[in-house]
Design an enzyme around this catalytic site. Sequence first.
Site, PDB file in Angstrom:
ATOM      1  N   HIS A 186       0.824  -1.209   0.000  1.00 45.76           N
ATOM      2  CA  HIS A 186       0.000   0.000   0.000  1.00 45.76           C
ATOM      3  C   HIS A 186       0.859   1.260   0.000  1.00 45.76           C
ATOM      4  O   HIS A 186       0.589   2.219  -0.726  1.00 45.76           O
ATOM      5  CB  HIS A 186      -0.904   0.002   1.240  1.00 45.76           C
ATOM      6  CG  HIS A 186      -2.089  -0.896   1.106  1.00 45.76           C
ATOM      7  ND1 HIS A 186      -2.750  -1.429   2.183  1.00 45.76           N
ATOM      8  CD2 HIS A 186      -2.745  -1.358   0.002  1.00 45.76           C
ATOM      9  CE1 HIS A 186      -3.752  -2.177   1.758  1.00 45.76           C
ATOM     10  NE2 HIS A 186      -3.766  -2.141   0.447  1.00 45.76           N
ATOM     11  N   CYS A 486      -2.408  -3.412 -16.444  1.00 48.76           N
ATOM     12  CA  CYS A 486      -2.871  -2.382 -15.513  1.00 48.76           C
ATOM     13  C   CYS A 486      -2.245  -2.543 -14.130  1.00 48.76           C
ATOM     14  O   CYS A 486      -2.573  -1.820 -13.206  1.00 48.76           O
ATOM     15  CB  CYS A 486      -4.398  -2.398 -15.390  1.00 48.76           C
ATOM     16  SG  CYS A 486      -5.050  -3.929 -14.683  1.00 48.76           S
TER      17      CYS A 486
END
Length: 556
Positions: A186, A486
Amino acid sequence: METTLRGVGVSHGVAIGEVRHMGTAVLEPPAKQIPAEEAEREQQRARQAVDAVAADLTARGNLAGGEAQAVLEAQALMAQDPELMADVDRRVAVGSSAERAVYDAFAAYRELLANAGEYLAGRVADLDDVRNRIVARLLGVPMPGVPDSDEPYVLVARDLAPADTALLDPTLVLGFVTEEGGPTSHSAILARALGVPAVVALPGAGEIAEGTLIAVDGSSGEIFVNPTEERRAALEAAAAERKAALAAATGPGATADGHKVPLLANVGGPADVPAAVEAGAEGVGLFRTEFLFLDDSKNAPSEEKQVEAYRQVLEAFPEGRVVVRVLDAGADKPLEFLTPGDEPNPALGVRGLRTLLDHPEVLRTQLTSLAKAAEGLPVHLEVMAPMVADRADAKAFADACREAGLQAKYGAMVEIPSAALRARSVLREVEFLSLGTNDLAQYTFAADRQVGAVSRLQDPWQPALLDLVALSAEAARAEGKSCGVCGEAASDPLLACVLTGLGVTSLSMGAASIPYVRAQLAKFTLAQCERAAAAARAADSADEARSAAQAVLSGE
Protein backbone atom coordinates in the site's frame (compact mmCIF):
# COMPACT_ATOMS: atom_id res chain seq x y z
CA MET A 1 32.78 8.29 3.73
CA GLU A 2 30.16 7.36 1.14
CA THR A 3 28.49 3.96 1.38
CA THR A 4 25.90 2.44 -0.93
CA LEU A 5 22.87 0.40 0.13
CA ARG A 6 20.33 -1.20 -2.17
CA GLY A 7 16.65 -1.81 -1.60
CA VAL A 8 13.71 -1.91 -4.00
CA GLY A 9 12.94 1.33 -5.82
CA VAL A 10 9.18 1.82 -5.94
CA SER A 11 8.66 5.48 -6.84
CA HIS A 12 10.73 7.43 -9.37
CA GLY A 13 12.87 10.44 -8.62
CA VAL A 14 15.86 11.52 -6.54
CA ALA A 15 15.74 12.88 -2.99
CA ILE A 16 18.76 14.30 -1.14
CA GLY A 17 18.32 15.32 2.47
CA GLU A 18 18.90 14.56 6.13
CA VAL A 19 17.37 11.51 7.77
CA ARG A 20 14.44 11.84 10.14
CA HIS A 21 13.14 8.67 11.77
CA MET A 22 9.54 7.72 12.28
CA GLY A 23 8.43 7.74 15.92
CA THR A 24 8.86 4.47 17.79
CA ALA A 25 5.99 2.00 18.06
CA VAL A 26 3.57 2.06 20.96
CA LEU A 27 4.99 0.22 23.97
CA GLU A 28 3.38 -3.02 25.07
CA PRO A 29 0.81 -2.23 27.77
CA PRO A 30 1.32 -3.84 31.19
CA ALA A 31 -0.44 -7.12 31.92
CA LYS A 32 -2.48 -6.23 34.97
CA GLN A 33 -5.63 -7.85 36.35
CA ILE A 34 -8.76 -5.75 36.78
CA PRO A 35 -11.58 -6.43 39.23
CA ALA A 36 -14.62 -8.20 37.78
CA GLU A 37 -16.84 -5.19 38.51
CA GLU A 38 -14.74 -3.05 36.13
CA ALA A 39 -15.08 -5.41 33.15
CA GLU A 40 -18.09 -3.69 31.62
CA ARG A 41 -16.43 -0.27 31.89
CA GLU A 42 -13.23 -1.61 30.25
CA GLN A 43 -15.22 -3.19 27.44
CA GLN A 44 -16.90 0.13 26.82
CA ARG A 45 -13.51 1.90 26.81
CA ALA A 46 -12.26 -0.54 24.22
CA ARG A 47 -15.30 -0.05 21.99
CA GLN A 48 -15.04 3.74 22.22
CA ALA A 49 -11.34 3.64 21.32
CA VAL A 50 -11.99 1.35 18.36
CA ASP A 51 -14.80 3.55 17.06
CA ALA A 52 -12.66 6.68 17.48
CA VAL A 53 -9.75 5.12 15.56
CA ALA A 54 -12.06 3.92 12.79
CA ALA A 55 -13.56 7.40 12.51
CA ASP A 56 -10.08 8.95 12.40
CA LEU A 57 -8.93 6.59 9.64
CA THR A 58 -12.09 7.34 7.64
CA ALA A 59 -11.55 11.08 8.08
CA ARG A 60 -7.94 10.77 6.93
CA GLY A 61 -9.18 8.90 3.90
CA ASN A 62 -11.69 11.62 3.09
CA LEU A 63 -8.89 14.20 3.27
CA ALA A 64 -6.54 12.18 1.09
CA GLY A 65 -9.14 11.06 -1.45
CA GLY A 66 -8.58 8.68 -4.33
CA GLU A 67 -6.81 5.39 -3.80
CA ALA A 68 -5.70 6.37 -0.30
CA GLN A 69 -9.32 6.74 0.72
CA ALA A 70 -10.12 3.15 -0.23
CA VAL A 71 -7.08 1.85 1.64
CA LEU A 72 -7.86 3.78 4.81
CA GLU A 73 -11.53 2.83 4.76
CA ALA A 74 -10.44 -0.80 4.57
CA GLN A 75 -8.28 -0.21 7.65
CA ALA A 76 -11.25 1.31 9.45
CA LEU A 77 -13.21 -1.88 8.76
CA MET A 78 -10.28 -3.88 10.08
CA ALA A 79 -10.37 -1.89 13.35
CA GLN A 80 -14.03 -2.75 13.85
CA ASP A 81 -13.79 -6.40 12.88
CA PRO A 82 -16.54 -8.11 14.92
CA GLU A 83 -14.46 -11.23 15.65
CA LEU A 84 -11.61 -9.12 17.00
CA MET A 85 -13.98 -7.13 19.17
CA ALA A 86 -15.58 -10.32 20.50
CA ASP A 87 -12.10 -11.56 21.46
CA VAL A 88 -11.35 -8.25 23.20
CA ASP A 89 -14.59 -8.56 25.22
CA ARG A 90 -13.70 -12.12 26.21
CA ARG A 91 -10.25 -11.12 27.40
CA VAL A 92 -11.61 -8.22 29.43
CA ALA A 93 -14.20 -10.52 30.99
CA VAL A 94 -11.43 -12.70 32.44
CA GLY A 95 -9.48 -9.79 33.89
CA SER A 96 -7.49 -7.98 31.18
CA SER A 97 -7.50 -4.21 30.91
CA ALA A 98 -8.93 -2.73 27.71
CA GLU A 99 -5.50 -1.86 26.29
CA ARG A 100 -4.00 -5.25 27.14
CA ALA A 101 -7.01 -7.06 25.70
CA VAL A 102 -6.68 -5.14 22.42
CA TYR A 103 -2.94 -5.81 22.27
CA ASP A 104 -3.33 -9.55 22.91
CA ALA A 105 -6.34 -9.95 20.63
CA PHE A 106 -4.43 -8.45 17.70
CA ALA A 107 -1.39 -10.62 18.49
CA ALA A 108 -3.55 -13.77 18.48
CA TYR A 109 -5.27 -12.69 15.27
CA ARG A 110 -1.96 -12.14 13.47
CA GLU A 111 -0.56 -15.47 14.66
CA LEU A 112 -3.71 -17.28 13.54
CA LEU A 113 -3.58 -15.71 10.09
CA ALA A 114 0.14 -16.39 9.68
CA ASN A 115 -0.26 -20.06 10.57
CA ALA A 116 -3.19 -20.37 8.16
CA GLY A 117 -1.15 -18.81 5.36
CA GLU A 118 -3.77 -16.12 4.92
CA TYR A 119 -3.33 -13.27 2.47
CA LEU A 120 -3.81 -10.69 5.23
CA ALA A 121 -0.95 -12.13 7.27
CA GLY A 122 1.54 -10.05 5.31
CA ARG A 123 -0.15 -6.74 5.99
CA VAL A 124 2.11 -5.99 8.92
CA ALA A 125 2.00 -2.23 8.60
CA ASP A 126 -1.79 -2.13 8.29
CA LEU A 127 -2.55 -4.45 11.22
CA ASP A 128 0.09 -3.01 13.54
CA ASP A 129 -0.97 0.52 12.76
CA VAL A 130 -4.59 -0.19 13.71
CA ARG A 131 -3.50 -1.88 16.94
CA ASN A 132 -1.07 0.91 17.83
CA ARG A 133 -3.67 3.60 17.29
CA ILE A 134 -6.21 1.86 19.50
CA VAL A 135 -3.68 1.12 22.27
CA ALA A 136 -2.27 4.65 22.15
CA ARG A 137 -5.75 6.10 22.56
CA LEU A 138 -6.48 3.81 25.50
CA LEU A 139 -3.17 4.67 27.17
CA GLY A 140 -3.71 8.37 26.58
CA VAL A 141 -0.39 8.81 24.75
CA PRO A 142 0.22 10.45 21.35
CA MET A 143 0.29 8.14 18.37
CA PRO A 144 3.84 7.99 16.98
CA GLY A 145 3.91 9.33 13.48
CA VAL A 146 5.70 11.50 10.95
CA PRO A 147 8.23 13.71 12.78
CA ASP A 148 7.72 17.45 13.13
CA SER A 149 10.23 19.44 11.10
CA ASP A 150 10.39 22.88 9.55
CA GLU A 151 13.05 21.74 7.10
CA PRO A 152 12.64 19.16 4.30
CA TYR A 153 13.95 15.69 5.14
CA VAL A 154 14.07 12.04 4.08
CA LEU A 155 11.79 9.89 6.22
CA VAL A 156 13.18 6.53 7.38
CA ALA A 157 10.97 3.93 9.04
CA ARG A 158 10.62 0.21 9.57
CA ASP A 159 7.42 0.49 7.57
CA LEU A 160 4.84 3.15 6.86
CA ALA A 161 1.18 2.63 7.52
CA PRO A 162 -1.21 3.88 4.84
CA ALA A 163 -2.62 6.42 7.31
CA ASP A 164 0.81 8.07 7.50
CA THR A 165 1.73 7.74 3.83
CA ALA A 166 -1.58 9.13 2.58
CA LEU A 167 -1.10 12.49 4.30
CA LEU A 168 2.63 13.03 3.76
CA ASP A 169 3.47 16.59 2.79
CA PRO A 170 5.64 16.34 -0.37
CA THR A 171 7.05 19.82 0.32
CA LEU A 172 8.62 18.54 3.55
CA VAL A 173 9.09 14.81 2.96
CA LEU A 174 11.57 14.66 0.09
CA GLY A 175 11.42 10.88 -0.04
CA PHE A 176 11.18 7.87 2.20
CA VAL A 177 13.01 4.64 2.92
CA THR A 178 11.60 1.60 4.73
CA GLU A 179 13.04 -1.68 5.97
CA GLU A 180 9.87 -3.63 5.19
CA GLY A 181 7.34 -3.56 2.39
CA GLY A 182 7.42 -4.54 -1.25
CA PRO A 183 6.90 -2.99 -4.67
CA THR A 184 3.13 -3.50 -4.53
CA SER A 185 2.53 -2.68 -0.86
CA HIS A 186 0.00 0.00 0.00
CA SER A 187 2.73 2.48 0.93
CA ALA A 188 4.56 1.94 -2.36
CA ILE A 189 1.39 2.49 -4.37
CA LEU A 190 0.53 5.64 -2.43
CA ALA A 191 4.10 6.95 -2.77
CA ARG A 192 3.77 6.75 -6.53
CA ALA A 193 0.44 8.54 -6.36
CA LEU A 194 2.10 11.33 -4.35
CA GLY A 195 5.11 11.50 -6.64
CA VAL A 196 7.50 11.02 -3.69
CA PRO A 197 10.74 9.04 -4.38
CA ALA A 198 10.74 5.89 -2.29
CA VAL A 199 12.83 2.80 -1.61
CA VAL A 200 11.47 -0.16 0.37
CA ALA A 201 12.75 -3.55 1.61
CA LEU A 202 16.11 -2.07 2.68
CA PRO A 203 17.52 -4.13 5.59
CA GLY A 204 19.25 -1.98 8.20
CA ALA A 205 17.60 1.28 7.14
CA GLY A 206 16.70 1.96 10.76
CA GLU A 207 20.39 1.95 11.70
CA ILE A 208 21.12 5.07 9.65
CA ALA A 209 21.69 7.78 12.25
CA GLU A 210 19.28 10.69 12.65
CA GLY A 211 20.51 13.72 10.73
CA THR A 212 22.70 11.73 8.32
CA LEU A 213 22.73 13.09 4.78
CA ILE A 214 21.52 10.50 2.29
CA ALA A 215 20.59 10.42 -1.38
CA VAL A 216 17.65 8.25 -2.45
CA ASP A 217 17.27 7.04 -6.03
CA GLY A 218 13.69 5.81 -6.26
CA SER A 219 14.29 4.33 -9.70
CA SER A 220 17.33 2.15 -9.01
CA GLY A 221 16.61 1.45 -5.35
CA GLU A 222 20.04 2.75 -4.34
CA ILE A 223 20.67 4.70 -1.15
CA PHE A 224 23.91 6.69 -0.87
CA VAL A 225 24.84 7.42 2.75
CA ASN A 226 27.02 10.54 3.11
CA PRO A 227 27.15 11.02 -0.68
CA THR A 228 30.18 12.77 -2.12
CA GLU A 229 29.85 16.11 -3.89
CA GLU A 230 30.44 14.27 -7.17
CA ARG A 231 27.67 11.82 -6.44
CA ARG A 232 25.24 14.57 -5.50
CA ALA A 233 26.07 16.51 -8.62
CA ALA A 234 25.59 13.44 -10.82
CA LEU A 235 22.24 12.60 -9.24
CA GLU A 236 21.01 16.18 -9.48
CA ALA A 237 22.11 16.36 -13.12
CA ALA A 238 20.29 13.11 -13.88
CA ALA A 239 17.17 14.43 -12.13
CA ALA A 240 17.33 17.66 -14.15
CA GLU A 241 17.76 15.71 -17.38
CA ARG A 242 14.79 13.54 -16.51
CA LYS A 243 12.67 16.60 -15.73
CA ALA A 244 13.54 18.15 -19.09
CA ALA A 245 12.67 14.92 -20.89
CA LEU A 246 9.32 14.80 -19.12
CA ALA A 247 8.52 18.35 -20.17
CA ALA A 248 9.46 17.62 -23.78
CA ALA A 249 7.37 14.45 -24.08
CA THR A 250 3.72 15.28 -24.75
CA GLY A 251 0.78 13.77 -26.55
CA PRO A 252 -0.35 10.16 -26.90
CA GLY A 253 1.98 7.34 -25.92
CA ALA A 254 4.07 6.01 -28.79
CA THR A 255 7.48 4.59 -29.61
CA ALA A 256 10.05 6.60 -31.56
CA ASP A 257 8.84 5.11 -34.86
CA GLY A 258 5.18 5.93 -34.18
CA HIS A 259 3.88 2.62 -32.82
CA LYS A 260 0.97 3.68 -30.62
CA VAL A 261 0.85 2.53 -27.00
CA PRO A 262 -2.09 4.23 -25.26
CA LEU A 263 -1.14 5.39 -21.76
CA LEU A 264 -4.06 5.09 -19.38
CA ALA A 265 -4.57 5.85 -15.70
CA ASN A 266 -5.43 3.64 -12.76
CA VAL A 267 -8.07 5.39 -10.65
CA GLY A 268 -9.84 4.51 -7.42
CA GLY A 269 -12.72 6.94 -7.83
CA PRO A 270 -13.69 10.45 -8.98
CA ALA A 271 -11.05 12.06 -6.72
CA ASP A 272 -8.26 10.54 -8.83
CA VAL A 273 -9.58 11.94 -12.12
CA PRO A 274 -8.04 15.47 -12.03
CA ALA A 275 -4.50 14.11 -11.65
CA ALA A 276 -5.07 11.65 -14.48
CA VAL A 277 -6.35 14.39 -16.80
CA GLU A 278 -3.45 16.68 -15.88
CA ALA A 279 -0.93 13.90 -16.63
CA GLY A 280 -2.39 13.51 -20.11
CA ALA A 281 -3.93 10.08 -19.59
CA GLU A 282 -5.65 8.85 -22.74
CA GLY A 283 -8.35 7.23 -20.66
CA VAL A 284 -8.68 4.90 -17.71
CA GLY A 285 -7.21 1.42 -17.85
CA LEU A 286 -8.31 0.38 -14.38
CA PHE A 287 -11.23 1.96 -12.57
CA ARG A 288 -11.35 0.23 -9.19
CA THR A 289 -14.93 0.32 -7.94
CA GLU A 290 -14.26 -1.00 -4.41
CA PHE A 291 -14.27 2.51 -2.93
CA LEU A 292 -18.07 2.63 -3.21
CA PHE A 293 -18.53 -0.63 -1.34
CA LEU A 294 -16.10 0.12 1.51
CA ASP A 295 -18.32 2.90 2.86
CA ASP A 296 -20.63 0.32 4.37
CA SER A 297 -19.36 -3.22 4.78
CA LYS A 298 -22.85 -4.51 5.62
CA ASN A 299 -24.77 -3.24 2.60
CA ALA A 300 -24.13 -2.76 -1.10
CA PRO A 301 -24.38 0.83 -2.40
CA SER A 302 -27.63 1.73 -4.12
CA GLU A 303 -27.92 1.85 -7.89
CA GLU A 304 -28.37 5.64 -7.71
CA LYS A 305 -25.14 6.10 -5.77
CA GLN A 306 -23.22 3.89 -8.18
CA VAL A 307 -24.58 5.65 -11.28
CA GLU A 308 -23.53 9.05 -9.91
CA ALA A 309 -19.97 7.96 -9.09
CA TYR A 310 -19.41 6.09 -12.37
CA ARG A 311 -20.73 8.96 -14.47
CA GLN A 312 -18.29 11.42 -12.86
CA VAL A 313 -15.38 9.33 -14.13
CA LEU A 314 -16.90 8.59 -17.54
CA GLU A 315 -17.62 12.27 -18.21
CA ALA A 316 -13.96 13.18 -17.66
CA PHE A 317 -12.82 11.22 -20.73
CA PRO A 318 -15.08 12.10 -23.68
CA GLU A 319 -14.16 9.92 -26.65
CA GLY A 320 -11.63 8.17 -24.38
CA ARG A 321 -11.45 4.58 -23.19
CA VAL A 322 -12.57 3.79 -19.63
CA VAL A 323 -12.03 0.25 -18.38
CA VAL A 324 -14.05 -0.54 -15.26
CA ARG A 325 -13.21 -3.46 -13.01
CA VAL A 326 -16.30 -4.77 -11.30
CA LEU A 327 -16.12 -5.28 -7.55
CA ASP A 328 -13.06 -7.22 -6.43
CA ALA A 329 -14.12 -8.28 -2.93
CA GLY A 330 -12.50 -10.87 -0.70
CA ALA A 331 -8.97 -11.50 0.62
CA ASP A 332 -7.70 -8.06 1.74
CA LYS A 333 -11.07 -6.42 0.96
CA PRO A 334 -13.62 -8.36 3.03
CA LEU A 335 -17.23 -7.20 3.02
CA GLU A 336 -19.66 -8.56 5.59
CA PHE A 337 -22.56 -8.91 3.18
CA LEU A 338 -20.47 -10.73 0.57
CA THR A 339 -17.37 -12.54 1.78
CA PRO A 340 -17.33 -15.53 4.14
CA GLY A 341 -15.65 -14.86 7.46
CA ASP A 342 -14.30 -18.34 8.10
CA GLU A 343 -12.19 -19.10 5.04
CA PRO A 344 -8.79 -20.55 6.03
CA ASN A 345 -7.08 -18.88 3.04
CA PRO A 346 -9.20 -16.16 1.41
CA ALA A 347 -6.55 -15.30 -1.20
CA LEU A 348 -7.14 -18.75 -2.65
CA GLY A 349 -10.83 -18.86 -1.87
CA VAL A 350 -13.97 -17.02 -2.88
CA ARG A 351 -12.80 -13.62 -4.09
CA GLY A 352 -13.25 -11.41 -7.14
CA LEU A 353 -15.53 -12.86 -9.81
CA ARG A 354 -16.17 -15.94 -7.67
CA THR A 355 -17.78 -13.74 -5.03
CA LEU A 356 -19.95 -11.95 -7.60
CA LEU A 357 -21.13 -15.18 -9.21
CA ASP A 358 -22.22 -16.33 -5.75
CA HIS A 359 -24.13 -13.04 -5.36
CA PRO A 360 -25.53 -12.36 -8.87
CA GLU A 361 -27.80 -9.57 -7.62
CA VAL A 362 -24.75 -7.49 -6.62
CA LEU A 363 -23.14 -8.01 -10.02
CA ARG A 364 -26.41 -7.28 -11.84
CA THR A 365 -26.89 -3.99 -9.97
CA GLN A 366 -23.34 -2.89 -10.74
CA LEU A 367 -23.61 -3.73 -14.43
CA THR A 368 -27.01 -2.00 -14.70
CA SER A 369 -25.57 1.06 -12.95
CA LEU A 370 -22.68 1.20 -15.41
CA ALA A 371 -25.09 0.94 -18.33
CA LYS A 372 -27.14 3.86 -17.01
CA ALA A 373 -24.04 5.94 -16.20
CA ALA A 374 -22.81 5.62 -19.78
CA GLU A 375 -26.10 6.58 -21.41
CA GLY A 376 -25.70 9.53 -23.79
CA LEU A 377 -21.92 9.77 -23.31
CA PRO A 378 -19.44 9.34 -26.18
CA VAL A 379 -17.03 7.43 -23.93
CA HIS A 380 -15.76 3.97 -24.92
CA LEU A 381 -16.82 1.90 -21.92
CA GLU A 382 -15.17 -1.45 -21.25
CA VAL A 383 -15.95 -3.67 -18.26
CA MET A 384 -13.75 -6.46 -16.93
CA ALA A 385 -13.95 -9.15 -14.28
CA PRO A 386 -11.24 -9.75 -11.67
CA MET A 387 -9.75 -13.17 -10.87
CA VAL A 388 -10.84 -15.00 -14.02
CA ALA A 389 -9.46 -18.54 -13.95
CA ASP A 390 -10.73 -20.10 -17.17
CA ARG A 391 -13.16 -19.93 -20.10
CA ALA A 392 -16.12 -20.89 -17.89
CA ASP A 393 -15.48 -17.84 -15.69
CA ALA A 394 -15.16 -15.59 -18.74
CA LYS A 395 -18.40 -16.92 -20.22
CA ALA A 396 -20.31 -16.46 -16.96
CA PHE A 397 -19.19 -12.83 -16.79
CA ALA A 398 -19.96 -12.10 -20.45
CA ASP A 399 -23.41 -13.67 -20.06
CA ALA A 400 -24.09 -11.48 -17.00
CA CYS A 401 -23.07 -8.36 -18.96
CA ARG A 402 -25.40 -9.25 -21.83
CA GLU A 403 -28.29 -10.03 -19.49
CA ALA A 404 -27.86 -6.60 -17.88
CA GLY A 405 -28.11 -4.95 -21.32
CA LEU A 406 -24.65 -3.43 -21.00
CA GLN A 407 -23.45 -1.87 -24.26
CA ALA A 408 -19.71 -2.21 -23.72
CA LYS A 409 -16.75 -4.44 -24.40
CA TYR A 410 -16.40 -7.28 -21.91
CA GLY A 411 -12.96 -8.33 -20.71
CA ALA A 412 -11.09 -10.50 -18.27
CA MET A 413 -8.25 -9.72 -15.91
CA VAL A 414 -5.28 -12.06 -16.08
CA GLU A 415 -4.19 -12.44 -12.46
CA ILE A 416 -4.19 -16.23 -12.20
CA PRO A 417 -1.53 -18.16 -14.16
CA SER A 418 -4.18 -20.49 -15.62
CA ALA A 419 -5.77 -17.54 -17.42
CA ALA A 420 -2.45 -16.66 -19.05
CA LEU A 421 -1.70 -20.26 -19.99
CA ARG A 422 -5.15 -20.63 -21.58
CA ALA A 423 -5.56 -17.06 -22.79
CA ARG A 424 -6.86 -18.00 -26.26
CA SER A 425 -9.59 -20.07 -24.66
CA VAL A 426 -10.57 -17.18 -22.38
CA LEU A 427 -10.61 -14.80 -25.37
CA ARG A 428 -13.27 -16.91 -27.09
CA GLU A 429 -15.70 -15.43 -24.56
CA VAL A 430 -14.42 -11.86 -24.01
CA GLU A 431 -13.05 -9.05 -26.16
CA PHE A 432 -9.91 -8.04 -24.29
CA LEU A 433 -7.45 -9.01 -21.57
CA SER A 434 -5.90 -6.84 -18.88
CA LEU A 435 -2.94 -8.15 -16.90
CA GLY A 436 -2.93 -7.40 -13.17
CA THR A 437 0.77 -8.03 -12.67
CA ASN A 438 0.65 -7.55 -8.88
CA ASP A 439 -1.60 -10.55 -8.23
CA LEU A 440 -0.22 -12.48 -11.19
CA ALA A 441 3.24 -12.32 -9.60
CA GLN A 442 1.81 -13.25 -6.22
CA TYR A 443 0.10 -16.36 -7.52
CA THR A 444 2.91 -17.34 -9.90
CA PHE A 445 5.59 -17.33 -7.19
CA ALA A 446 3.48 -18.11 -4.09
CA ALA A 447 4.82 -14.85 -2.65
CA ASP A 448 2.53 -12.50 -0.70
CA ARG A 449 2.80 -9.07 -2.30
CA GLN A 450 2.90 -7.37 1.12
CA VAL A 451 5.84 -9.32 2.57
CA GLY A 452 9.23 -7.65 2.19
CA ALA A 453 11.08 -10.92 2.81
CA VAL A 454 9.87 -12.28 -0.54
CA SER A 455 10.08 -9.01 -2.47
CA ARG A 456 12.50 -10.45 -5.04
CA LEU A 457 9.68 -12.76 -6.14
CA GLN A 458 7.26 -9.86 -6.42
CA ASP A 459 9.62 -8.11 -8.84
CA PRO A 460 7.75 -7.72 -12.15
CA TRP A 461 11.07 -8.24 -13.98
CA GLN A 462 11.01 -11.94 -13.10
CA PRO A 463 11.41 -13.78 -16.43
CA ALA A 464 8.67 -16.28 -15.56
CA LEU A 465 6.22 -13.40 -15.16
CA LEU A 466 7.37 -11.91 -18.48
CA ASP A 467 6.71 -15.30 -20.09
CA LEU A 468 3.11 -15.20 -18.87
CA VAL A 469 2.70 -11.65 -20.19
CA ALA A 470 4.06 -12.77 -23.55
CA LEU A 471 1.70 -15.75 -23.68
CA SER A 472 -1.29 -13.49 -23.03
CA ALA A 473 -0.21 -10.89 -25.58
CA GLU A 474 0.47 -13.53 -28.23
CA ALA A 475 -2.96 -15.07 -27.66
CA ALA A 476 -4.65 -11.68 -27.98
CA ARG A 477 -2.80 -10.92 -31.19
CA ALA A 478 -3.79 -14.31 -32.63
CA GLU A 479 -7.44 -13.60 -31.80
CA GLY A 480 -7.29 -10.04 -33.12
CA LYS A 481 -8.01 -8.58 -29.67
CA SER A 482 -6.26 -6.27 -27.22
CA CYS A 483 -4.14 -7.08 -24.18
CA GLY A 484 -3.19 -4.32 -21.73
CA VAL A 485 -1.29 -4.18 -18.46
CA CYS A 486 -2.87 -2.38 -15.51
CA GLY A 487 -0.63 -3.67 -12.71
CA GLU A 488 2.22 -1.73 -11.15
CA ALA A 489 4.65 -3.15 -13.74
CA ALA A 490 3.36 -0.58 -16.24
CA SER A 491 4.64 2.29 -14.08
CA ASP A 492 8.31 1.31 -14.58
CA PRO A 493 9.50 3.26 -17.67
CA LEU A 494 12.12 0.69 -18.67
CA LEU A 495 9.78 -2.21 -18.13
CA ALA A 496 7.10 -0.35 -20.11
CA CYS A 497 9.38 -0.63 -23.14
CA VAL A 498 9.80 -4.37 -22.53
CA LEU A 499 6.05 -4.87 -22.13
CA THR A 500 5.54 -3.04 -25.43
CA GLY A 501 8.11 -5.36 -27.00
CA LEU A 502 6.19 -8.36 -25.64
CA GLY A 503 3.12 -7.25 -27.58
CA VAL A 504 1.12 -5.47 -24.90
CA THR A 505 -1.26 -3.00 -26.56
CA SER A 506 -1.83 -0.47 -23.75
CA LEU A 507 -0.32 0.46 -20.39
CA SER A 508 -2.23 1.73 -17.36
CA MET A 509 -0.63 3.17 -14.21
CA GLY A 510 -0.89 5.75 -11.48
CA ALA A 511 -1.13 9.25 -12.95
CA ALA A 512 2.25 10.35 -11.57
CA SER A 513 4.04 7.69 -13.64
CA ILE A 514 2.51 8.56 -17.02
CA PRO A 515 4.99 11.35 -17.97
CA TYR A 516 7.98 9.10 -17.14
CA VAL A 517 6.65 6.23 -19.25
CA ARG A 518 5.68 8.54 -22.13
CA ALA A 519 9.18 10.04 -22.24
CA GLN A 520 10.91 6.65 -22.12
CA LEU A 521 8.80 5.06 -24.85
CA ALA A 522 9.46 8.01 -27.15
CA LYS A 523 13.21 7.25 -27.09
CA PHE A 524 13.05 3.81 -28.69
CA THR A 525 11.59 2.09 -31.74
CA LEU A 526 9.28 -0.90 -31.54
CA ALA A 527 12.10 -3.11 -32.86
CA GLN A 528 14.37 -1.97 -30.03
CA CYS A 529 11.63 -2.73 -27.52
CA GLU A 530 11.19 -6.20 -29.01
CA ARG A 531 14.92 -6.91 -28.76
CA ALA A 532 14.93 -5.70 -25.14
CA ALA A 533 11.96 -7.97 -24.38
CA ALA A 534 13.69 -10.98 -25.90
CA ALA A 535 16.84 -10.28 -23.87
CA ALA A 536 14.85 -9.96 -20.65
CA ARG A 537 13.02 -13.24 -21.22
CA ALA A 538 16.31 -15.02 -21.91
CA ALA A 539 17.62 -14.07 -18.45
CA ASP A 540 17.40 -16.26 -15.34
CA SER A 541 16.61 -13.62 -12.70
CA ALA A 542 14.88 -10.29 -12.34
CA ASP A 543 18.17 -8.41 -11.95
CA GLU A 544 19.62 -10.08 -15.01
CA ALA A 545 16.47 -9.35 -17.01
CA ARG A 546 16.56 -5.68 -16.05
CA SER A 547 20.28 -5.39 -16.89
CA ALA A 548 19.83 -7.22 -20.21
CA ALA A 549 17.01 -4.94 -21.31
CA GLN A 550 18.95 -1.85 -20.24
CA ALA A 551 21.99 -3.02 -22.19
CA VAL A 552 19.95 -3.48 -25.37
CA LEU A 553 18.26 -0.09 -25.11
CA SER A 554 21.49 1.74 -24.26
CA GLY A 555 23.25 0.15 -27.25
CA GLU A 556 25.83 -1.73 -25.19
